[in-house]
Each structure stands twice: as C-alpha cells, then as structure tokens.
Design an enzyme around this catalytic site. Sequence first.
Site, PDB file in Angstrom:
ATOM      1  N   THR A 229       0.840  -1.195   0.000  1.00  0.00           N
ATOM      2  CA  THR A 229       0.000   0.000   0.000  1.00  0.00           C
ATOM      3  C   THR A 229       0.877   1.247   0.000  1.00  0.00           C
ATOM      4  OG1 THR A 229      -0.171  -0.069   2.417  1.00  0.00           O
ATOM      5  CG2 THR A 229      -1.891  -1.186   1.154  1.00  0.00           C
ATOM      6  N   THR A 259      -5.411   7.136  10.949  1.00  0.00           N
ATOM      7  CA  THR A 259      -5.347   6.028  11.903  1.00  0.00           C
ATOM      8  C   THR A 259      -6.334   4.935  11.515  1.00  0.00           C
ATOM      9  OG1 THR A 259      -4.888   7.651  13.640  1.00  0.00           O
ATOM     10  CG2 THR A 259      -5.423   5.413  14.342  1.00  0.00           C
ATOM     11  N   ASP A 263      -5.780  -0.980   8.511  1.00  0.00           N
ATOM     12  CA  ASP A 263      -6.573  -2.068   9.090  1.00  0.00           C
ATOM     13  C   ASP A 263      -7.897  -2.235   8.348  1.00  0.00           C
ATOM     14  OD1 ASP A 263      -4.556  -2.365  10.989  1.00  0.00           O
ATOM     15  OD2 ASP A 263      -5.488  -0.909  12.330  1.00  0.00           O
ATOM     16  N   SER A 325     -14.207   4.611  12.435  1.00  0.00           N
ATOM     17  CA  SER A 325     -14.097   5.193  11.096  1.00  0.00           C
ATOM     18  C   SER A 325     -14.241   4.158   9.980  1.00  0.00           C
ATOM     19  CB  SER A 325     -12.741   5.896  10.949  1.00  0.00           C
ATOM     20  OG  SER A 325     -11.678   4.948  10.863  1.00  0.00           O
TER      21      SER A 325
END
Length: 339
Positions: A229, A259, A263, A325
Amino acid sequence: MVASKILVFGSINIDEFFYVPHIVISGETITSTKYTQKAGGKGANQSVAIAKAGAKVWHVGKIGRDGIWIKEYMESQLVNVEHIIISEEQPTGRAFIQLSQSTRDNAIILLPGTNYLLNEIEAQKVLTQGFGKGDWSVFQNEIGHIGGEILKLCKNHGLTTVLNAAPISEDITKIFSFDLVDYLIINKLEATELYRQVLAINVTTELSPTELLDALSNAFSQLIGIIITLGNDGLVAWFRPEKRVYTLPAFKTTLYDTTGAGDAFTGYFVASLSRNQLKNEQNNEFISTDTKSFILPTVDQFLDSLKEAIVAAGLSVSKYGAMESIPYLKEVQEKLESF
C-alpha cells in the site's frame, strides 16, 4: 457449503489520541488541543473491519479488566469475542497517538500490555474448536514472538494465512516463517525494511514499489499474493498464479485521520476473498494439490478484492478514530460504482 470462518490473532488496545499542531520533535514540548480515548489495536481494528464487511470473524487476544468495554464494543459490531481472554495480571495494551492538525498524519507509541500474554496453548485450544481447511487466519506484528508460533499452528490446521507485517520490526523474518504465509500486506516503508532483512543489505537508494514487489515475490515463492500500500498513491500488488502486477490509485476522499486506514484495507481484503472462496467452492474451483492453500480467487476476484479494500481505506480516513471510522459494506459498495 458453509461460509468460511476468519480467525484474527491480534492486539487489542486502548487508543489515546492527542490532537497536536504537529508531530513533536526531540526536546520539544507542545500542547494538545484535544484528547480522546477510543477502542483500537491493529488486530481488533481488522476484526471489526472484517465484521463490517459482512464476514464471520472470531477475535483471539487478551485484555485487562480496563479493556472490557472494548470487548463489548467489538461484540456490538458482530465480532465473535468468545476467545478474548481477560487477564488479571496486566492492563490492556495502549497506543499513544499524536494527530497532526497541519499534515493530518500521525505518530504512535505502543505499550504491549496484555497483548504479549497470549500463548501457544491458548491458541491451540481455539483452533481445535471447529476451525480447519477452508478457514482463514489473520496476523499482525503486535502480539510478540508468539505470533509466529501461532501462524505455524494455523497452517498445520489447514487455514489460509494472511500477514499484515505491521508494525515492522528488525526481527520480523525471525518471528514469522514467510514460507507459511499465503497473502502478505505491507506499506512501502515496511516493504523496504523487509527487503533489507531478506537480502541482508543496507538500502542506500530508494527503491520503487514495483522493484520491491519484484524482489519480495522472488524471495517468498510460496506467497499467493503480495500487496504494497502506498497511501495517497494507491497500491501495487502481485498475484502469483497469473504472475500479474496490479497498480491501483487511492480512493480520494477528504482527509481527516489516517489512523486505522491500513486495518480497514486488510479487513476488507480478507473478507472479500473469503466471500469469493465460497463461490468458487460451490463451483468446485479448487487449486492444485502442490500448494498450501485450498481455493484460489480468480484474477478478477483478486482485483475486485483490492478495489473493495482500497475504497474502504479511503472512506475510513474521512472520519476520526480507528474502529469507528471503518465503513460498512453498503457504504463501500455504493462508492465502488464510481471507482
């Protein structure tokens, strides 16, 4: 056929956010304009991302009593938390996060806490409770050296393995047996450090993402897929069965907080692959017996999984926080039409 199950062996943290004008430098004292506390940890974030992406996920990890509220939140997001162990010995892991108001990036200090207390016996017990061929296991580098031992157990039980080699460490190739990893997800900085460790050389010139991809795909011949990435520049990826390289741009949104973006990417990528696996299993599209995994995605499915993951990551940076988020599948699917 029954949908595949996904086991995430990973960290659970209490994230403490400090909103600062810029990332602090050595010897400097600055004032935080705001402070918040949220649920986090790369492993927990990825479990929530997988659940929000519509897949069945079990999280395996440890918390202290101060982290029970995180377990409850994860359960509310449809993560199976029956294998989260509460320790009386240590507090839950912590992440101290500086959020720069000028650049919108972050700097993080980790305190392992209970994350380093998970052991091999506990992991083996989980694996014997109905997990095996056709199921998935996901790892990061936040539970100490035991992560590599648990990865071996998962491969012995026939699970497909995914390693998000983050945060990178100077001994990561000693912690994890990369010949037992099926899918590797890293950012460019991590890829450069991994390249240095594998080739046992100092990197004196900046390598391009495709150069790193080429070197790592040659070094780790068992990997089915490698994804590097690149933040605002998107990603490059390698799909071994077709020996194909993919380059995708980032999904552009308003940037507030990076942040947890990685993930969100990892969780959605794994969830998407597992959904495709079920389709292929129903069509009896099994891979050859000389590989260590069982069902391969098609070229189009691999690409679709990358797109879904990169849109999810893009949407996640448009909100503050990590778990909170991460978008839901419906939001991602709506935006996919324009990507």
